[in-house]
Design an enzyme around this catalytic site. Structure first.
Site, PDB file in Angstrom:
ATOM      1  N   LYS A  91       0.837  -1.205   0.000  1.00  0.00           N
ATOM      2  CA  LYS A  91       0.000   0.000   0.000  1.00  0.00           C
ATOM      3  C   LYS A  91       0.871   1.253   0.000  1.00  0.00           C
ATOM      4  CE  LYS A  91      -4.022  -2.226   2.114  1.00  0.00           C
ATOM      5  NZ  LYS A  91      -4.741  -2.584   3.338  1.00  0.00           N
ATOM      6  N   GLN A 103      -5.543  -1.855   9.508  1.00  0.00           N
ATOM      7  CA  GLN A 103      -5.157  -3.076   8.801  1.00  0.00           C
ATOM      8  C   GLN A 103      -5.688  -4.300   9.549  1.00  0.00           C
ATOM      9  OE1 GLN A 103      -3.443  -3.199   5.777  1.00  0.00           O
ATOM     10  NE2 GLN A 103      -4.007  -5.363   5.858  1.00  0.00           N
ATOM     11  N   ASP A 144     -12.018   2.236   3.321  1.00  0.00           N
ATOM     12  CA  ASP A 144     -12.235   0.789   3.186  1.00  0.00           C
ATOM     13  C   ASP A 144     -13.720   0.479   2.946  1.00  0.00           C
ATOM     14  OD1 ASP A 144      -9.933  -0.742   3.163  1.00  0.00           O
ATOM     15  OD2 ASP A 144      -9.783  -0.899   5.347  1.00  0.00           O
TER      16      ASP A 144
END
Lengths: 281, 281
Positions: free
Chosen positions: A48, A92, A115
């Site tokens: 990422k 995460q 997300d």
């Protein structure tokens, strides 16, 4: 049978994102919260960060460990919510077992939930008022669009009903006028369901589970599975078995996987554009 | 074929609700906001008030007309949100065209959104963390449960994807381990889809549309339609056509309809119990 090349499509989308950032003079910024030291998570985060840097997206990683309290993480989220320079916040997954992941992510400002896992964003999807669509479902939609595979009116069967793939995908495809079926581990007569699919999307985490008996002639097959066995990666679909029966397939690796980070960053740029609009309006 | 008697099931559920209110010494209270003078809405509100009174639920109707501003309604909602004696707030739909219904209902406190139409409650459904389920979908589930018709593993096809029936029903049935298909006006080959259903739920607003060609032998048929033609009420299902092929059918009237107010009040009582728990915890 045609392979759907996720690497190529992701590269195209990243190029467009980069152009958009420059043309609009955006300063998108992503905050990643990492808790503990899961090895797979470290790889995801590294990828990422690397992709952010390629695209000119600022990125900070905030690290916590098992000795921290939930409130330490929540306070950091609140600080990032208030920080106008930050457009996206993600935690995460997975967190170490002592932490309540759903509770923690519920503190992320809905306008920075890139997300798309939060209750608000899923509720917006369910109401056909889309804000952020989770990266993997969104990546699948972009792949179908790139290949000009029609969605509206088609019968799409999704195997798997997770909060991060099956459920948001179900709603996003319904919003695009597909007829959608969602099947899962409790489904009776699975083959009877999957063999009716124009497009079959498999996200069950079982290596090579779907063979040619499960698909109809010329079906489009999207394989979301990433199963690691003895250091090799397998999809949920038995590629060799279905390849002469399907019209399109996403390979594993190189199919859905490469789209996911790209669509996350797509959402970060979307958030930066939304913030710009708000401040100009 | 067996008729599913919504009146009978609703009566049973109301009796249980009444017992629960008395046994727990609850003081549930519902606030209804009515805007304009839609004749059908007046009938619905009259029935809601009457059923509340039967069950010992307090109810107030707050009336606004077209000359009011959106903010007048929103301010009333805020006042009711802050009023600890109120457990449920609903805005009777439809509103006159000048008002933005979605915007107005977004101000209802999620803990008092007994209609379950808000973004938060739909998001909770989508995450399999159910709070309030909208009354019509919930009523359908209660009817299936009452008749001991299995849901888990079965293939349920829903026709219609409204925010108040099809979408929440899709999610609530998925949470109960059904394999669910949602079809709608854009679906190709509708008969191919509907004839695979173990349970077919029809909410499309087209009188007598579903005939025996659309169903498989021994299917369970749930007819949500209420179509008024020349003063008579028709369902979406052609009862005479399907009655010898289906295993169960909900009649219209007397099927799903009577369940809806009951499940609304079920949610009001649930909200009163939640508030009691919060104050005792």
């Amino acid at each position: 049978m045609k392979l759907i090349d996720g690497k190529l499509i992701a590269r195209e989308l990243k190029r467009k994102l980069q152009e958009e950032i420059v043309a609009n003079n955006l300063n998108p910024k992503l905050a990643i919260i990492m808790v503990g030291n899961n090895a797979a998570s470290e790889i995801y985060i590294k990828n990422k960060v690397k992709t952010c840097e390629e695209l000119g997206i600022k990125v900070n990683v905030y690290r916590f460990d098992e000795s921290n309290y939930e409130n330490d993480i929540i306070n950091k989220i609140k600080e990032l919510n208030a920080d106008q320079s930050v457009h996206g916040i993600l935690v995460q997954s997975p967190l170490p077992a002592k932490f309540n992941e759903d509770y923690i992510i519920s503190f992320i400002d809905e306008l920075k939930d890139v997300d798309g896992f939060g209750t608000y964003n899923l509720g917006c999807l369910a109401r056909d008022e889309e804000k952020f669509i989770a990266a993997t479902p969104y990546g699948i939609i972009k792949m179908l669009e790139y290949e000009n595979i029609p969605i509206a009116g088609k019968h799409i069967v999704i195997l798997g009903r997770s909060k991060i793939v099956g459920r948001p995908l179900l709603l996003a495809l319904l919003n695009r006028n597909a007829t959608v079926t969602i099947a899962h581990s409790k489904t009776n007569n699975l083959k009877e369901i999957t063999t009716t699919a124009d497009i079959l999307i498999v996200a069950i985490g079982k290596a090579n589970y779907i063979t040619k008996d499960y698909i109809k002639d010329n079906a489009v097959i999207i394989d979301v599975g990433i199963n690691r066995i003895d250091g090799k990666i397998y999809g949920d679909v038995d590629f060799q078995s279905v390849k002469d029966k399907a019209s399109y397939i996403t390979p594993v690796p190189g199919g859905v996987g490469p789209m996911t980070i790209t669509m996350l960053l797509y959402n970060v740029v979307l958030s930066a554009k939304n913030e710009r609009k708000k401040n100009n309006g």
